[in-house]
Design a protein around this motif. Structure first.
Motif, mmCIF file in Angstrom:
data_model
loop_
_atom_site.group_PDB
_atom_site.id
_atom_site.type_symbol
_atom_site.label_atom_id
_atom_site.label_comp_id
_atom_site.label_asym_id
_atom_site.label_seq_id
_atom_site.Cartn_x
_atom_site.Cartn_y
_atom_site.Cartn_z
ATOM 1 N N GLY A 450 -13.039 9.203 -2.583
ATOM 2 C CA GLY A 450 -13.318 10.591 -2.272
ATOM 3 C C GLY A 450 -12.119 11.444 -1.940
ATOM 4 O O GLY A 450 -12.280 12.537 -1.397
ATOM 5 N N GLU A 451 -10.905 10.962 -2.248
ATOM 6 C CA GLU A 451 -9.703 11.748 -1.994
ATOM 7 C C GLU A 451 -8.923 11.944 -3.292
ATOM 8 O O GLU A 451 -8.851 11.046 -4.118
ATOM 9 N N ALA A 452 -8.346 13.127 -3.441
ATOM 10 C CA ALA A 452 -7.477 13.402 -4.580
ATOM 11 C C ALA A 452 -6.040 13.067 -4.199
ATOM 12 O O ALA A 452 -5.632 13.259 -3.051
ATOM 13 N N GLY A 453 -5.268 12.574 -5.170
ATOM 14 C CA GLY A 453 -3.875 12.257 -4.890
ATOM 15 C C GLY A 453 -3.297 11.325 -5.927
ATOM 16 O O GLY A 453 -3.927 11.036 -6.957
ATOM 17 N N PHE A 454 -2.087 10.859 -5.668
ATOM 18 C CA PHE A 454 -1.470 9.887 -6.568
ATOM 19 C C PHE A 454 -0.607 8.941 -5.755
ATOM 20 O O PHE A 454 -0.189 9.244 -4.641
ATOM 21 N N LEU A 455 -0.357 7.770 -6.342
ATOM 22 C CA LEU A 455 0.487 6.750 -5.726
ATOM 23 C C LEU A 455 1.493 6.249 -6.746
ATOM 24 O O LEU A 455 1.154 6.053 -7.913
ATOM 25 N N ASP A 456 2.724 6.029 -6.318
ATOM 26 C CA ASP A 456 3.728 5.360 -7.133
ATOM 27 C C ASP A 456 3.926 3.957 -6.573
ATOM 28 O O ASP A 456 4.326 3.798 -5.406
ATOM 29 N N VAL A 457 3.632 2.944 -7.386
ATOM 30 C CA VAL A 457 3.648 1.561 -6.914
ATOM 31 C C VAL A 457 4.399 0.690 -7.918
ATOM 32 O O VAL A 457 4.144 0.784 -9.121
ATOM 33 N N PRO A 458 5.316 -0.169 -7.454
ATOM 34 C CA PRO A 458 5.963 -1.097 -8.370
ATOM 35 C C PRO A 458 4.975 -2.138 -8.881
ATOM 36 O O PRO A 458 4.101 -2.593 -8.132
ATOM 37 N N LEU A 459 5.107 -2.509 -10.133
ATOM 38 C CA LEU A 459 4.208 -3.480 -10.747
ATOM 39 C C LEU A 459 4.575 -4.888 -10.296
ATOM 40 O O LEU A 459 5.709 -5.340 -10.507
#
Length: 503
Positions: A450-459
Motif C-alpha cells: 500500500g505504499e508508493a516508492g522504489f528501492l535500489d538493491v544489489p542482486l
C-alpha cells in the motif's frame, strides 16, 4: 423418542467442530504465521478423523475440515469480485464457497482412502491430496499445508523436496501424538520431531551459506507505483501512475536495471510507441523490465517486456500459465451470456498462453526466468526450465488480492520458490509487497503493502543447484510413500489382530 434429535444434534456439533478445526489449521498461513497452532489443529483433525466409525463418515469429516481450512485461508478470493462490485460482486460468495467446498473434496477423498490406515496413513493420503490439487485441472497449490513452515528454518528443507516435503513433514508431526495414543509421550514426540526439523533447516543455512554479495553486484531498482485496482485503468488516473513510474526510473543515482510491475504500462504494446519513447528517455540507457498487454489479432497476451539500452523493446515473454476465470474463461461466449467474464481480461474471452519456460537475458546479469503473478505459485513449473537461470524475475499486480491475507500469502510463496531453486528473486508488485529475496528466502529489502516508492538493491549471488532443482518432487513422493507404507502396516496389523482367536 428423543434419541434421534439428540443424535442429529451431536452430528451437527461434530461438523461444526470439524469446520473450526480446519479454520484453526489455516492460522499457520500468512499473515498470521501461527504454525504451532496449525500443528495442534492438524493433530486434533487427525484424531477426529480416526474416531469416525465408517469410511463415509471419515470422508465427510475431512470434507468439513477442508471446507473450514479453505474458507479461512482463501478469504481473499472475495477481493477480485469487489473491484467492479456492480458487475461481479454477486459472484463473490458463490466463488469462495464453491472453491472451498471443491478443494475440500481432495481432503474428503484422502479421508476415504485412509480409512483403517491409521494416523500415518491419513498423513500420507492428505499429502497426496495436496500434491494432486497442485497439478490437476491446471493446478491450484495455494495455501498448501506445508506453507505453514514459511518463515521458519524448516522452510529450508524445501530445497530438498519442495513444498510437498514440507506438507508431509507437518502432517508427520501432527500424526505422531495420535499414533502413540498417550497424550504426554505423544506431545513430547511431536515437539522433539519439530525441534529436529528446525535444527535440520538451520543446519542447511550453515552448510550452504549464501556467498557474500560483491561490491560490484548489479543494482536493481524495484518500482512500486501503488495503483489501486479500481483506479489502475481509469483514463483520468492511469497517467498519474505512469508518470510516477517515470519519476522513480529517472531518479539518481542510476541503477543497472529497473523493474516495473505487471501491466505497468496502460497501453497495448503495439499502440504504445510514444509511451516507450518516454520510458527510454527516463531510463537514459538503463534497461527496464515492464509489464504490458499486447495483441496479435485475434489473440491477446499478458506480457513482460525488456526495454534495452538502445530504447527498443528487445525481448518479450508472454504469460504461459493463466488464471482460470480470471485471465481466461472456458466457453467464454456461452458464459458471457449469463454475466460471467474474466476478471483480469480486458478483451474478448481473455488472454492466450505464451511458451512456458522461456527466459529473458538481463544485460549485465544473465538469464532470468520470468514469472508473471500467478505463475510464481507453481514450484513444479519454476524448476522445469532446461537451463538454470541466474535469477527469478517475478512481476505481479497484487491489488487484485486486497490488503489482508492474499498479498502476504503470495509473497510467502515467492520466498519458497527462491529456497527451492537456490536462486535470488526480484519481485516487483504494483501495490506491494515488492522485495529482493535471497536464495534462503529472506527479504533483503522490501516495500510495504500500500505504499508508493522504489528501492535500489544489489542482486545477491545464487547458490549451487538444489536437490529440488535436480529431482523435483521425487524426494517428497518417496517420503509420502514410506509414510503410506506405515499406514498399510497399521491396517494389516489390525486385521491380523481382529482375526486372531481370543485366548
Amino acid at each position: 423418542m428423543n434419541d434421534a434429535p439428540r443424535s442429529v444434534g451431536r452430528l451437527r456439533y461434530r461438523w461444526w467442530l470439524a469446520l473450526l478445526g480446519g479454520a484453526a489449521a489455516s492460522l499457520g498461513q500468512a499473515p498470521f504465521g501461527l504454525w504451532p497452532v496449525s500443528l495442534v489443529a492438524l493433530a486434533f483433525i487427525i484424531h477426529l478423523a480416526q474416531s469416525r466409525p465408517t469410511r463415509r463418515s471419515m470422508a465427510a469429516a475431512l470434507w468439513w475440515v477442508g471446507t473450514g481450512y479453505f474458507l479461512a485461508s482463501l478469504n481473499w478470493l472475495v477481493e477480485p469480485f469487489m473491484v467492479d462490485a456492480a458487475r461481479d460482486g454477486w459472484m463473490a460468495p458463490f466463488a469462495v464457497v464453491f472453491m472451498a467446498g471443491g478443494l475440500a473434496l481432495f481432503w474428503g477423498a484422502a479421508g476415504a482412502a485412509a480409512f483403517r490406515l491409521g494416523p500415518f496413513g491419513l498423513a500420507a493420503t492428505l499429502s497426496l491430496a495436496e500434491l494432486t490439487r497442485s497439478l490437476i485441472l491446471t493446478g491450484f497449490p495455494w495455501a498448501l499445508i506445508g506453507h505453514i513452515w514459511i518463515g521458519t528454518p524448516v522452510a529450508q528443507l524445501a530445497a530438498l523436496g519442495g513444498p510437498h516435503l514440507l506438507t508431509i513433514l507437518a502432517l508427520l508431526v501432527a500424526a505422531l501424538p495420535v499414533a502413540l495414543r498417550r497424550p504426554l509421550p505423544g506431545f513430547a514426540a511431536g515437539v522433539a520431531l519439530t525441534v529436529l526439523l528446525i535444527g535440520a533447516g538451520w543446519l542447511r543455512t550453515t552448510l550452504v551459506p549464501i556467498p557474500e554479495t560483491p561490491a560490484n553486484a548489479p543494482i536493481v531498482r524495484l518500482v512500486q507505483p501503488n495503483a489501486p485496482q479500481d483506479e489502475k485503468w481509469d483514463p483520468m488516473k492511469s497517467g498519474t501512475f505512469f508518470e510516477r513510474q517515470l519519476t522513480y526510473t529517472e531518479a539518481e543515482p542510476r541503477p543497472d536495471l529497473v523493474v516495473w510491475p505487471e501491466t505497468a504500462v496502460p497501453y497495448f504494446l503495439e499502440t504504445a510507441p510514444g509511451a516507450i519513447e518516454v520510458m527510454a528517455d527516463a531510463a537514459a540507457g538503463i534497461p527496464v523490465v515492464f509489464g504490458i498487454q499486447r495483441y496479435e489479432h485475434p489473440r491477446y497476451f499478458n506480457a513482460l517486456a525488456l526495454l534495452n539500452a538502445e530504447g527498443e523493446v528487445g525481448q518479450v515473454y508472454d504469460k504461459a500459465h493463466l488464471v482460470p476465470f480470471g485471465e481466461y474463461v472456458p466457453f467464454a461466449d456461452l458464459l458471457a451470456k449469463v454475466g460471467i467474464h474474466g476478471l483480469a481480461a480486458n478483451e474478448g474471452g481473455g488472454f492466450s498462453s505464451g511458451v512456458a519456460g522461456s527466459q529473458v537475458v538481463l544485460p549485465g546479469i544473465g538469464p532470468a526466468l520470468p514469472l508473471i503473478c500467478y505463475e510464481g505459485i507453481f514450484a513444479e513449473e519454476v524448476n522445469a526450465t532446461e537451463t538454470r537461470p541466474r535469477v527469478l524475475l517475478l512481476i505481479t499486480n497484487d491489488a487484485w488480492f486486497g490488503k489482508f491475507s492474499g498479498p502476504y500469502q503470495h509473497v510467502a510463496q515467492a520466498r519458497l520458490r527462491a529456497i527451492e531453486m537456490g536462486l535470488p528473486m526480484i519481485r516487483v508488485a504494483n501495490t506491494g509487497v515488492s522485495a529482493m529475496i535471497d536464495p534462503h528466502g529472506n527479504l533483503i529489502e522490501s516495500l510495504p503493502l500500500g505504499e508508493a516508492g522504489f528501492l535500489d538493491v544489489p542482486l545477491p549471488e545464487a547458490l549451487p543447484a538444489t536437490p529440488f532443482d535436480r529431482f523435483a518432487d521425487w524426494l517428497a513422493i518417496g517420503v509420502i510413500l514410506a509414510t503410506l507404507a506405515l499406514g498399510l502396516h497399521h491396517a494389516r496389523r489390525n486385521r491380523v489382530d481382529a482375526e486372531s482367536p481370543e485366548p
